[in-house]
Design an enzyme around this catalytic site. Structure first.
Site, PDB file in Angstrom:
ATOM      1  N   ASP A 226       0.804  -1.232   0.000  1.00 46.08           N
ATOM      2  CA  ASP A 226       0.000   0.000   0.000  1.00 46.08           C
ATOM      3  C   ASP A 226       0.836   1.282   0.000  1.00 46.08           C
ATOM      4  O   ASP A 226       1.937   1.331   0.518  1.00 46.08           O
ATOM      5  CB  ASP A 226      -0.991   0.022   1.179  1.00 46.08           C
ATOM      6  CG  ASP A 226      -0.356  -0.312   2.532  1.00 46.08           C
ATOM      7  OD1 ASP A 226       0.693  -0.969   2.563  1.00 46.08           O
ATOM      8  OD2 ASP A 226      -0.935   0.098   3.554  1.00 46.08           O
TER       9      ASP A 226
ATOM     10  N   GLU B  28      -0.807  -2.507   5.010  1.00 42.32           N
ATOM     11  CA  GLU B  28       0.112  -2.582   6.166  1.00 42.32           C
ATOM     12  C   GLU B  28      -0.018  -1.333   7.024  1.00 42.32           C
ATOM     13  O   GLU B  28       0.116  -1.375   8.234  1.00 42.32           O
ATOM     14  CB  GLU B  28       1.554  -2.746   5.689  1.00 42.32           C
ATOM     15  CG  GLU B  28       2.540  -3.090   6.812  1.00 42.32           C
ATOM     16  CD  GLU B  28       2.919  -1.916   7.700  1.00 42.32           C
ATOM     17  OE1 GLU B  28       3.090  -2.111   8.923  1.00 42.32           O
ATOM     18  OE2 GLU B  28       3.056  -0.796   7.190  1.00 42.32           O
TER      19      GLU B  28
END
Ligand code: ZN
Ligand code: ZN
Length: 433
Positions: free
Chosen positions: A104, A170
């Site tokens: 991400d 994350e």
């Protein structure tokens, strides 16, 4: 005599317990790591240009799945919302190894002038924002894809199974959504076949190129957010005795909280941090408001210490409020555990990192107070997480941009070592199991 024979045995024992792969296979892997470097840099630039926010990594996941399939790797996608699970079953029996990369980006508007800088925009928490790979997860994906491609080429040398976890979110899923490492496990990333060990890395803009940092035991902190809502009684600013001033109470709470770490925590055991990041109250200079709200974060390296710290936050806030005739409500936010590198696994695998980086380029470092949800995998299986150096040591350290900022930048020459380190961990682990 007894002493020297014991020492002799110790030397033999330790060197035998770490049988590495054959020099022929090692040479082949090192060569392939060099060959894949240019491609890894190209993938990283693609991901860097097209970052997506946590749990929104739709195109990122598609690109990863497509590449893994093109290497001939079995793929499960979408997995844990937008993630990808790749599986290679080797030609020989052996352990099941999980290699993890997070995928991400962040709500940060890039301004570092890179030719492949992100132009992407999105909405985050109701606000319009730029999107940027400002933590380096683009590097992690590219490195793991390089590793996957090499492993796929050397299937007959693989003993056991390798699972590639390309994990979304994350940095944390959006409010109210599931995601990250927890969802990967919930959807069975570690089952069928059952994973034995997990390896992961994080590139670091403040660690010099060509080096690796690690620590056995507690390496990264458990980050835990909290909110404290102080409720008083509204009054005219001219007559405070008519009300209960939540601003004064909140101020006392902020100071009271600072004595928890400094006076009430056993700091020789492990460090801890308590920060108040926001404090909001009131609307006009001559109105004592009814409420004050603050938010903060704690960083701990031990869940028992964290529990005590959180109990003390509740006690301090509620009792200070009560002494003033106000109330304080403490809410603990979502959290994940500290990143704890299994000590035996770490000791066993550090030679593999040294082999990749060179004897003098692998450093045992102090714990860091940032968090990493790789820790969730380490609660299921022994895991090793390490930092990969990503800054050019010829540049000034003081001017190095830090993670999560618009100027964040890393040196792409770091990737080759990342690929080599992950390959060594994977092959050495399966050949010594
Ligand atoms: Zn980050
Ligand atoms: Zn990160």
């Amino acid at each position: 005599m007894k002493r020297s024979s014991a020492l002799f045995f110790f030397v033999i024992f330790t060197s035998m317990s770490f049988a590495q792969v054959s020099s022929k296979l090692q040479a082949k892997l090192d060569q392939q790591a060099g060959e894949v470097e240019a491609q890894v840099i190209e993938w990283r630039r693609y991901f860097h240009k097209h970052p997506e926010l946590s749990n929104r990594e739709v195109k990122t996941g598609e690109k990863i799945a497509e590449l893994l399939r093109s290497f001939g790797i079995e793929v499960k996608h979408p997995f844990a919302k937008t993630g990808v699970l790749g599986i290679i079953k080797g030609g020989q029996p052996g352990p099941v190894i999980a290699l993890r990369a997070d995928i991400d980006g962040l709500p940060v508007t890039e301004r570092n002038g890179l030719p492949f800088a992100s132009q992407e925009r999105a909405t985050f928490g109701g606000q319009e924002t730029g999107v940027m790979h400002a933590c380096g997860h683009d590097s992690h994906m590219a490195i793991l894809l390089g590793v996957a491609q090499i492993l796929a080429k050397n299937k007959s040398d693989i003993k056991g199974t390798v699972k590639f976890l390309f994990q979304p979110a994350e940095e944390g899923p959006p409010a109210g959504e599931e995601g990250g490492a927890r969802l990967m496990l919930k959807e069975g990333a570690f089952e069928n076949p059952k994973v034995d060990v997990a390896f992961g890395l994080h590139i670091q803009s403040l660690v010099p190129l060509g080096t690796i940092n690690y620590r056995p035991g507690a390496f990264m902190a458990s980050p835990a957010g909290f909110t404290i809502k102080v409720k008083g009684k509204q009054a005219h600013g001219a007559t405070p005795w008519d009300g209960v001033d939540p601003i004064v109470v909140a101020s006392q709470i902020v100071l009271g909280l600072q004595t928890i770490v400094s006076r009430q925590t056993e700091l020789t055991k492990l460090p801890a941090v308590l920060t108040i990041g926001t404090l909001h109250a009131g609307i006009r200079n001559n109105i004592i408001p009814e409420e004050a709200i603050m938010t903060g974060t704690t960083r701990t390296f031990d869940l028992e210490m964290q529990k005590i710290l959180h109990e003390k936050i509740k006690l301090t806030a509620t009792q200070i409020a009560e002494s003033a005739g106000a109330t304080a409500e403490v809410t603990l936010g979502a959290s994940y555990p500290p990143t704890i590198n299994d000590p035996a696994l770490t000791e066993k695998m550090v030679p593999s990192l040294r082999k990749a980086a060179g004897e003098k380029n692998v450093f045992l470092v102090n714990p860091v107070t940032m968090g990493e949800d790789f820790s969730i995998y380490q609660q299921s299986v022994p895991g090793l997480f390490f930092f990969l150096g990503g800054y050019n040591p010829e540049a000034k350290f003081e001017t190095q941009p830090v993670h999560h900022t618009p100027d964040f930048m890393i040196d792409e020459r770091a990737f080759k070592l990342g690929v080599k380190a992950m390959l060594n961990l994977t092959f050495d682990y399966m050949y010594t199991k």
